[in-house]
Design an enzyme around this catalytic site. Structure first.
Site, PDB file in Angstrom:
ATOM      1  N   CYS A  48     -70.664  -8.554 -44.634  1.00 46.66           N
ATOM      2  CA  CYS A  48     -71.447  -8.823 -43.943  1.00 46.66           C
ATOM      3  C   CYS A  48     -71.348  -9.207 -42.873  1.00 46.66           C
ATOM      4  O   CYS A  48     -70.747  -9.850 -42.444  1.00 46.66           O
ATOM      5  CB  CYS A  48     -73.010  -9.575 -44.948  1.00 46.66           C
ATOM      6  N   ARG A  70     -68.121  -3.958 -41.700  1.00 48.04           N
ATOM      7  CA  ARG A  70     -68.738  -5.263 -42.611  1.00 48.04           C
ATOM      8  C   ARG A  70     -69.425  -5.064 -43.302  1.00 48.04           C
ATOM      9  O   ARG A  70     -69.252  -5.567 -44.508  1.00 48.04           O
ATOM     10  CB  ARG A  70     -68.768  -6.489 -41.393  1.00 48.04           C
ATOM     11  N   TRP A 102     -73.292  -6.184 -47.118  1.00 44.11           N
ATOM     12  CA  TRP A 102     -72.471  -5.391 -47.614  1.00 44.11           C
ATOM     13  C   TRP A 102     -72.791  -6.022 -49.157  1.00 44.11           C
ATOM     14  O   TRP A 102     -72.522  -6.892 -50.058  1.00 44.11           O
ATOM     15  CB  TRP A 102     -70.974  -5.069 -47.511  1.00 44.11           C
ATOM     16  N   ASN A 129     -73.386 -14.568 -44.485  1.00 42.80           N
ATOM     17  CA  ASN A 129     -71.982 -13.461 -44.827  1.00 42.80           C
ATOM     18  C   ASN A 129     -71.636 -14.437 -45.692  1.00 42.80           C
ATOM     19  O   ASN A 129     -71.254 -15.772 -44.897  1.00 42.80           O
ATOM     20  CB  ASN A 129     -71.184 -13.198 -43.298  1.00 42.80           C
ATOM     21  N   GLY A 130     -71.340 -14.622 -46.703  1.00 44.85           N
ATOM     22  CA  GLY A 130     -70.709 -15.065 -47.510  1.00 44.85           C
ATOM     23  C   GLY A 130     -71.296 -14.915 -48.790  1.00 44.85           C
ATOM     24  O   GLY A 130     -72.205 -13.859 -49.429  1.00 44.85           O
ATOM     25  N   GLU A 136     -49.193   3.335 -49.023  1.00 46.89           N
ATOM     26  CA  GLU A 136     -50.146   3.179 -47.860  1.00 46.89           C
ATOM     27  C   GLU A 136     -50.563   4.127 -47.654  1.00 46.89           C
ATOM     28  O   GLU A 136     -52.019   4.765 -47.593  1.00 46.89           O
ATOM     29  CB  GLU A 136     -49.571   2.602 -46.622  1.00 46.89           C
ATOM     30  N   LYS A 185     -54.392   5.370 -47.378  1.00 50.93           N
ATOM     31  CA  LYS A 185     -55.258   6.039 -46.749  1.00 50.93           C
ATOM     32  C   LYS A 185     -56.078   7.147 -46.848  1.00 50.93           C
ATOM     33  O   LYS A 185     -56.922   7.460 -46.578  1.00 50.93           O
ATOM     34  CB  LYS A 185     -54.098   6.518 -45.645  1.00 50.93           C
ATOM     35  N   GLU A 239     -58.780   6.373 -49.568  1.00 52.79           N
ATOM     36  CA  GLU A 239     -60.353   5.840 -48.687  1.00 52.79           C
ATOM     37  C   GLU A 239     -61.103   6.083 -47.865  1.00 52.79           C
ATOM     38  O   GLU A 239     -62.189   6.149 -47.779  1.00 52.79           O
ATOM     39  CB  GLU A 239     -59.722   4.181 -48.139  1.00 52.79           C
ATOM     40  N   HIS A 263     -41.338   8.043 -65.462  1.00 49.68           N
ATOM     41  CA  HIS A 263     -41.610   7.597 -67.115  1.00 49.68           C
ATOM     42  C   HIS A 263     -43.403   7.669 -66.796  1.00 49.68           C
ATOM     43  O   HIS A 263     -43.975   7.086 -67.728  1.00 49.68           O
ATOM     44  CB  HIS A 263     -41.786   6.004 -66.595  1.00 49.68           C
ATOM     45  N   LYS A 316     -64.925  -3.425 -43.762  1.00 50.14           N
ATOM     46  CA  LYS A 316     -63.669  -3.895 -43.411  1.00 50.14           C
ATOM     47  C   LYS A 316     -62.940  -4.981 -43.456  1.00 50.14           C
ATOM     48  O   LYS A 316     -61.916  -5.372 -43.372  1.00 50.14           O
ATOM     49  CB  LYS A 316     -63.616  -4.127 -41.371  1.00 50.14           C
TER      50      LYS A 316
HETATM   51  C1  F6R Z   1     -57.173  -0.555 -46.039  1.00 46.80           C
HETATM   52  C2  F6R Z   1     -57.555  -2.040 -45.759  1.00 46.80           C
HETATM   53  C3  F6R Z   1     -58.051  -3.317 -46.589  1.00 46.80           C
HETATM   54  C4  F6R Z   1     -57.103  -4.500 -45.415  1.00 46.80           C
HETATM   55  C5  F6R Z   1     -57.435  -5.572 -46.508  1.00 46.80           C
HETATM   56  C6  F6R Z   1     -56.161  -6.715 -45.859  1.00 46.80           C
HETATM   57  O1  F6R Z   1     -56.977   0.660 -44.790  1.00 46.80           O
HETATM   58  O2  F6R Z   1     -57.841  -2.042 -45.025  1.00 46.80           O
HETATM   59  O3  F6R Z   1     -56.882  -3.000 -47.778  1.00 46.80           O
HETATM   60  O4  F6R Z   1     -55.596  -4.029 -45.020  1.00 46.80           O
HETATM   61  O5  F6R Z   1     -58.904  -5.562 -46.770  1.00 46.80           O
HETATM   62  O6  F6R Z   1     -57.272  -6.696 -44.839  1.00 46.80           O
HETATM   63  P1  F6R Z   1     -56.706  -7.831 -43.845  1.00 46.80           P
HETATM   64  O7  F6R Z   1     -56.013  -7.524 -43.343  1.00 46.80           O
HETATM   65  O8  F6R Z   1     -58.596  -7.832 -42.702  1.00 46.80           O
HETATM   66  O9  F6R Z   1     -56.439  -9.096 -44.253  1.00 46.80           O
END
Ligand code: F6R
Length: 609
Positions: free
Chosen positions: A2, A27, A74, A100-101, A482, A486, A489, A505, A604
């Site tokens: 949010c 956010r 969110w 937010n929270g 990773e 990517k 997501e 396995h 994010k």
């Molecule tokens: C994936 C992504 C998330 C962040 C995770 C941690 O592309 O961006 O998995 O890496 O939410 O976020 P931070 O780095 O801000 O603590």
């Protein structure tokens, strides 16, 4: 998650809130709203869906007024709907709140408030706040907000306005991020600095249990006992255009392409010559502290956790300190033993991730020294750390983290090499060679970015498939995880990142012509084993995209397609390997027509547990 913004001054508040919300949309984007005071009345517009819907609603039916608050949501409590979206109002419609929270004791508070006659409209936790403020309001908005906050448990950043006091905007925070922007004859609030950067580069970063009473000409910061707080003004270190797409279709694409330059910035002043020692200002550890280390614990979430996996590998390999890596969310459900002289390295792009912050507090409470590897300056994690090494990536806005990942890995490489130098735990010629290789990495990354058209061609051959397996081993297991993260997501292709050693396995059961495998087979100690795994997949008619060093004929013959990367020491290869994997995910998602900067269900900065 949010995003909140607020404005008080002489310009149109709704427009400024909307433009701030656009920069906060990463956010959360399942609903949005604004409230503005005009002629002693509060007026509100709320919509379901992305901000474009709010923009259209305001175009059709504008909200004039010079004091306002806005929110992009969110959903945590209550599905995305107009009723559940913010701002939320008091019963009499004269007090509006954005939040937010998560208010943890909202159930109990709601029961009490309902028993006292308050009528709720939504099923959100937030709605208790406007009713609490209404309950305590006796002509002093700040006092009512202060008393309301004393009743709350949980995390919050609030913006509150009241139709009876149109020249005031109240902001408060506990745990969720909040800044107050300083203008001339106007002031702002926002969840992060980027939201208001086009308006001002001067901000106050608000701390836990602090209140701000904001008028067009003044900002008064206090604690919850109303003792004044003398906060230093923070100057935002990047230009307003840092938060623009600059001709790229998506922020993610722009950020992928910023990596080479950002790496130069990250290395500058820390490593300039392989014959000079690495300097890590901000780490706050003496050479004796480094020599005394008994253990290093890396903790983080998501992509940052994958960087932490690389960190753990190189820390043990180079600095010869026992190292462990844990998901921050798992930390809270364990009771980890923290030895004397333990260093906890918290890795986070935003510095606001709730699980990472809680893990930090847990580790600190048990006596660990905290060194964080962060991007956003002056975040909550930064303020609670003993030392911080910034990755210098500049603002990252695309929800899928790209440049933050490679710069986290680069920074962790510097950290491990610095420790190795001080502890004399690796042969000097190995340290020298790795430093020289790190200095060459930005140019290798620039070269990899020039190869984007080749990656795009590969993406075009696979983007319609629905399942993918990413295999790596050793230091490139995190690269596989990773790469898979990517892809899933942003494209919604089901992708799993696995140790190639674990293939037999279980996961090999999935292999068939409908599932493609991305196999990381760069030069190094696991190369032979990886070629063996590729053969096993090919024997089962699974198509394979290899990631291999330039000129590797073996891989070229074994795989259906190859993403080529220049050669570098294996310990550094996760940085170069990441680039084609980011581009592959990006182009597959783009070819599938997905909204890359705003993938479904994601936000994010995850400021809730
Ligand atoms: C994936 C992504 C998330 C962040 C995770 C941690 O592309 O961006 O998995 O890496 O939410 O976020 P931070 O780095 O801000 O603590």
């Amino acid at each position: 998650m949010c995003g909140i913004v607020g404005y008080i001054g002489s310009r149109q508040a709704a427009e400024i809130c909307l433009s701030g919300l656009r920069r906060l949309e990463y956010r959360g984007y399942d609903s949005a709203g604004v409230a503005v005071i005009r002629d002693g009345q509060l007026q509100v517009r709320k919509v379901v869906g992305k901000l474009a819907n709010l923009t259209a609603a305001l175009r059709e039916s504008p909200l004039p007024g010079t004091t306002g608050i806005g929110h992009t949501r969110w959903a945590t409590h209550g599905k995305p709907s107009v009723t559940n979206s913010h701002p939320h109002l008091s019963c009499d419609g004269r007090i509006a709140v954005v939040h937010n929270g998560i208010i943890e004791n909202y159930g109990e508070l709601r029961n009490q408030l309902e028993a006292e006659g308050h009528q709720f409209r939504s099923v959100t936790d937030t709605e208790v706040m406007p009713h609490l403020v209404e309950k305590y309001y006796q002509g002093d908005l700040r006092e009512a907000v202060r008393r309301a906050i004393l009743d709350l448990e949980g995390a919050f950043a609030f913006g509150v306005i009241c139709a009876d006091e149109p020249e005031q905007l109240i902001a408060a925070r506990r745990f969720s991020p909040l800044v107050v922007g300083i203008g001339e004859g106007e002031n702002y609030i926002a969840s992060d600095m980027g939201a208001i950067r086009p308006e001002t580069d001067q901000v106050y970063v608000i701390g836990d249990d602090e209140l701000a009473l904001i008028t067009p000409d003044d900002i008064e910061l206090t604690d919850l006992e109303l003792n004044p707080i003398d906060r230093q003004v923070f100057t935002i270190p990047w230009p307003p255009e840092a938060a623009q797409k600059s001709g790229h279709k998506y922020f993610m694409h722009k950020e992928i392409h910023e990596q080479a330059e950002a790496m130069h910035a990250c290395l500058a002043g820390r490593l300039s010559n392989p014959d000079e020692p690495i300097i890590l200002e901000g780490l706050g550890m003496s050479e004796q502290d480094i020599r005394n280390l008994q253990k290093v614990v890396f903790t983080a979430c998501g992509t940052a956790f994958h960087a932490g996996m690389v960190g753990q590998f190189i820390m043990e390999s180079l600095a010869q300190v026992p190292a462990q890596v844990d998901l921050a969310a798992e930390f809270q459900v364990k009771d980890p033993v923290v030895l004397d002289n333990t260093l906890a390295v918290i890795i986070s792009q935003s510095g606001e991730t709730a699980d990472s912050l809680l893990a930090l507090r847990d580790l600190k409470g048990k006596g660990a020294r905290i060194a964080s590897v962060l991007n956003v300056v002056d975040s909550s994690i930064a303020r609670e750390s003993d030392g911080v090494v910034y990755i210098q990536a500049g603002p990252e806005i695309g929800v899928a983290s790209t440049k933050a990942y490679t710069l986290q890995v680069l920074t962790l490489e510097l950290l491990a090499l610095h420790f190795a130098e001080v502890r004399q735990s690796a042969p000097p010629e190995q340290i020298r060679a790795l430093k020289a290789a790190l200095l060459a990495v930005p140019d290798q990354v620039a070269e990899l970015l020039r190869r984007e058209p080749e990656v795009k061609q590969v993406a075009a051959r696979y983007y319609e498939m629905d399942d993918a397996l990413y295999l790596g081993r050793g230091i490139n297991l995190p690269s596989a995880m990773e790469g898979a993260l990517k892809l899933k997501e942003i494209s919604y292709i089901h992708a799993e990142g696995y140790s190639a050693g674990e293939m037999k396995h279980g996961p090999i059961a999935l292999v068939d012509p409908e599932l493609f495998t991305v196999a990381i087979a760069v030069n190094g100690q696991v190369y032979e084993k990886m070629t063996g795994n590729i053969q096993e997949i090919k024997a089962r008619e699974g198509p394979v995209i290899g990631v291999a060093n330039d000129g590797d004929e073996v891989i070229a013959q074994q795989c259906n397609d190859v993403l080529w990367v220049p050669s570098c020491p294996e310990l550094i290869s996760p940085i170069t390997v990441a680039i084609p994997l980011q581009l592959l995910a990006y182009h597959m998602a783009d070819m599938r027509g997905e909204d890359i900067d705003q993938p479904r269900n994601l936000a994010k900065t995850v400021t809730v547990e």
